[in-house]
Design an enzyme around this catalytic site. Structure first.
Site, PDB file in Angstrom:
ATOM      1  N   ASP A 138       0.843  -1.196   0.000  1.00 20.42           N
ATOM      2  CA  ASP A 138       0.000   0.000   0.000  1.00 20.42           C
ATOM      3  C   ASP A 138       0.875   1.240   0.000  1.00 20.42           C
ATOM      4  OD1 ASP A 138      -2.420   1.305  -0.109  1.00 20.42           O
ATOM      5  OD2 ASP A 138      -2.691   1.352   2.062  1.00 20.42           O
ATOM      6  N   HIS A 145      -4.056  13.778   1.440  1.00 21.85           N
ATOM      7  CA  HIS A 145      -4.338  12.828   2.519  1.00 21.85           C
ATOM      8  C   HIS A 145      -3.186  12.820   3.531  1.00 21.85           C
ATOM      9  CE1 HIS A 145      -5.586   9.176   4.601  1.00 21.85           C
ATOM     10  NE2 HIS A 145      -4.421   8.634   4.344  1.00 21.85           N
ATOM     11  N   GLU A 210     -10.951   3.717   3.404  1.00 24.62           N
ATOM     12  CA  GLU A 210      -9.984   4.477   2.607  1.00 24.62           C
ATOM     13  C   GLU A 210     -10.285   4.251   1.136  1.00 24.62           C
ATOM     14  OE1 GLU A 210      -5.905   3.697   3.799  1.00 24.62           O
ATOM     15  OE2 GLU A 210      -6.055   5.201   5.405  1.00 24.62           O
ATOM     16  N   GLU A 212      -9.279   4.051  -2.394  1.00 22.58           N
ATOM     17  CA  GLU A 212      -8.016   3.863  -3.108  1.00 22.58           C
ATOM     18  C   GLU A 212      -8.284   3.205  -4.460  1.00 22.58           C
ATOM     19  OE1 GLU A 212      -4.707   2.202  -1.023  1.00 22.58           O
ATOM     20  OE2 GLU A 212      -5.364   2.939   0.946  1.00 22.58           O
ATOM     21  N   ASP A 244      -9.301   0.263   1.642  1.00 23.77           N
ATOM     22  CA  ASP A 244      -8.317  -0.148   2.655  1.00 23.77           C
ATOM     23  C   ASP A 244      -8.871   0.211   4.034  1.00 23.77           C
ATOM     24  OD1 ASP A 244      -6.001  -0.895   3.968  1.00 23.77           O
ATOM     25  OD2 ASP A 244      -5.019   1.026   3.611  1.00 23.77           O
ATOM     26  N   ARG A 248      -8.742   3.348  13.071  1.00 28.06           N
ATOM     27  CA  ARG A 248      -7.900   4.520  13.387  1.00 28.06           C
ATOM     28  C   ARG A 248      -7.390   4.532  14.817  1.00 28.06           C
ATOM     29  NH1 ARG A 248      -6.353   5.668   8.470  1.00 28.06           N
ATOM     30  NH2 ARG A 248      -8.055   6.379   7.137  1.00 28.06           N
ATOM     31  N   GLN A 251      -4.615   2.091  14.969  1.00 34.21           N
ATOM     32  CA  GLN A 251      -3.508   2.639  14.174  1.00 34.21           C
ATOM     33  C   GLN A 251      -2.709   3.683  14.963  1.00 34.21           C
ATOM     34  OE1 GLN A 251      -4.784   4.358  10.452  1.00 34.21           O
ATOM     35  NE2 GLN A 251      -2.730   4.951   9.831  1.00 34.21           N
ATOM     36  N   LYS A 264      -4.866  -2.421   9.827  1.00 30.84           N
ATOM     37  CA  LYS A 264      -5.130  -2.459   8.388  1.00 30.84           C
ATOM     38  C   LYS A 264      -5.295  -3.871   7.841  1.00 30.84           C
ATOM     39  CE  LYS A 264      -3.913   1.979   7.372  1.00 30.84           C
ATOM     40  NZ  LYS A 264      -4.630   2.891   6.478  1.00 30.84           N
ATOM     41  N   THR A 268      -9.340  -5.989   3.355  1.00 28.38           N
ATOM     42  CA  THR A 268      -9.163  -5.034   2.259  1.00 28.38           C
ATOM     43  C   THR A 268     -10.109  -5.507   1.165  1.00 28.38           C
ATOM     44  OG1 THR A 268      -6.816  -4.811   2.822  1.00 28.38           O
ATOM     45  CG2 THR A 268      -7.488  -3.990   0.662  1.00 28.38           C
ATOM     46  N   GLU A 384     -10.648  12.356   7.749  1.00 31.16           N
ATOM     47  CA  GLU A 384     -10.497  13.688   7.169  1.00 31.16           C
ATOM     48  C   GLU A 384     -11.850  14.385   7.024  1.00 31.16           C
ATOM     49  OE1 GLU A 384      -7.656  13.523   3.628  1.00 31.16           O
ATOM     50  OE2 GLU A 384      -7.958  11.423   4.145  1.00 31.16           O
TER      51      GLU A 384
HETATM   52 MN    MN Z   1      -4.257   2.783   2.714  1.00 32.77          MN
END
Ligand code: MN
Length: 442
Positions: A138, A145, A210, A212, A244, A248, A251, A264, A268, A384
């Site tokens: 990744d 971001h 996420e 992506e 993804d 949080r 993380q 993570k 996925t 975000e």
């Molecule tokens: Mn990611």
């Protein structure tokens, strides 16, 4: 780098009528690949090509023997239960197959009678992950971001000094990658509340998505032999949507000093359809850097990359809560953005990944990193969009969200459109968060 050719001609029409409808994701100019079978059966998965609301079954087409030469070799490889063999064949075969499919699916094609028997409605199909993914990497290619999230994790030092020089990435986990329709239990783990003396254990409270893109590697490179910018895209089979999922709170506590780990690797989700780089040729865009920023080092720079290294892929995130689902309402759209805002291109990711001699293999998957655009409403993650949970998203049905709740489904969509070219789409990438599993006692 694939150029526009007769397969992109906007006047082409297919004998599959649904492929000619305005707004269709899969017109004859697209021709993406997936692996599928009839829903609810134990049939073998096999490769298929989307055309309108149908799938052309490559195993069935292979049996009919309508293709010849290089294209027939591609069909035979594509008939397997994963696309690795087709991916490994390289751009000459991919192009020959695309051209042959474009000819055979056109209005008036002599292959119509034979291929009509090789179609399955997409509504009657189920999909699998398109490739046997040996390794998943990744990246982190959106500077917007990286800056937004950096402000929350390190307010004093949001964008680390290496960002503008190195395409940042980490090695992810392939075993938990699932295809659209995937659901997974909310992960549990260690979290550290701000100001607390020690961490606690329990279900994630800040479950995020996420937005992506996933880049599927085609033919690999030999261990020790780096690919250069001129070669990189010849080793890319195509692009899919990728979510993804990110815990949080887990993380924030675990990510230093080696980066994300259990926050993570629990799930996925990828879209079933892989759009080839050749199909994306009309949607190439110049790659530019703000003049005040460091320009890419020589090994990450090329004239072709500057002229057309970026891709203008429109991207959208929707959230469907259980209440919306029960009321028959579609997902609420929370973000619209484009891949063209990325700080590093596909060619730069592939080149950088191999610059130390690391060998990529057919079917490997690269994530682009969360693709946030320059303004906050173009952000591809809830951390975000809600400014770290401070400003909830307000939905039209009266519900609010800061992070994902149990039963929420996330719907990613992608498409390309512009004057003078036919709109092509990526379909959907859908995944659903289930409640945390009760832990077995010791
Ligand atoms: Mn990611």
């Amino acid at each position: 780098m694939a150029a526009c050719n007769e397969t992109h001609n906007p006047t082409l029409r297919s004998w599959v009528d649904s492929a000619n409808l305005a707004g269709c994701d899969f017109p004859i100019q697209n021709l993406p690949f997936a692996v599928f079978r009839r829903s609810g059966t134990n049939e073998n998965f096999r490769g298929g090509v989307a055309i309108g609301d149908q799938i052309l079954d490559l195993a069935a087409a292979n049996q009919m023997g309508v293709f010849t030469g290089t294209a027939a070799a591609g069909v035979q490889a594509g008939a397997q239960d994963k696309l690795n063999a087709l991916m490994a064949m390289g751009p000459e075969v991919w192009h020959a197959l695309r051209l042959a499919l474009s000819h055979a699916l056109r209005t008036g094609a002599s292959e119509q009678a034979a291929l009509q028997t090789c179609l399955l409605p997409q509504s009657q199909a189920e999909y699998d992950v398109p490739a046997r993914i040996g390794d998943y990497t990744d990246f982190y290619t959106s500077i917007h971001h990286a800056t937004n999230i950096g402000k929350q994790f390190r307010p004093d030092n949001p964008l680390l000094p290496n960002y503008k020089w190195v395409p940042i990435g980490y090695h992810g986990r392939a075993s938990s990658i699932g295809v659209s329709g995937q659901s997974f239990h909310r992960p549990s783990g260690q979290t550290m509340a701000p100001g607390a003396a020690e961490p606690t254990f329990g279900p994630c409270k800040r479950m995020d998505l996420e937005l992506e893109l996933g880049i599927f590697i085609g033919s690999g490179n030999t261990l020790g032999d780096a690919l250069n910018m001129g070669e990189a895209e010849d080793h890319v089979f195509g692009i899919c949507l990728l979510n993804d999922w990110s815990a949080r709170d887990i993380q924030a506590w675990e990510y230093q000093p080696l980066g994300p780990f259990l926050s993570k690797n629990f799930a996925t989700t990828v879209s079933p359809w892989v759009v080839t780089l050749e199909a994306l040729a009309p949607y190439r865009a110049p790659f530019t850097r703000p003049p005040a920023d460091p320009q890419p080092m020589a090994y990450l720079d090329s004239e072709a990359n500057r002229q057309q290294g970026a891709l203008d892929i429109q991207l959208q995130v929707g959230i469907q809560t259980p209440q919306m689902r029960e009321a028959g309402q579609p997902a609420a759209i929370v973000c619209n953005t484009s891949y063209r805002h990325a700080y590093w291109t596909v060619a730069q990711m592939v080149t950088h990944h191999t610059v130390n001699g690391c060998n990529l293999q057919a079917g490997d998957l690269l994530g682009s990193g969360t693709l946030s655009g320059p303004t906050l409403d173009q952000a591809g993650a809830l951390i975000e969009l809600t400014q770290g949970g401070k400003t909830p998203l307000q939905f039209a049905n009266g519900e609010q969200r800061v992070y994902l709740e149990d039963g929420d489904a996330v719907v990613l969509r992608g498409w390309c459109e512009k004057t003078g070219a036919v709109r092509i789409g990526f379909g959907e990438c859908v995944g659903t968060v289930l409640p945390a599993k009760a832990r077995k006692s010791i």
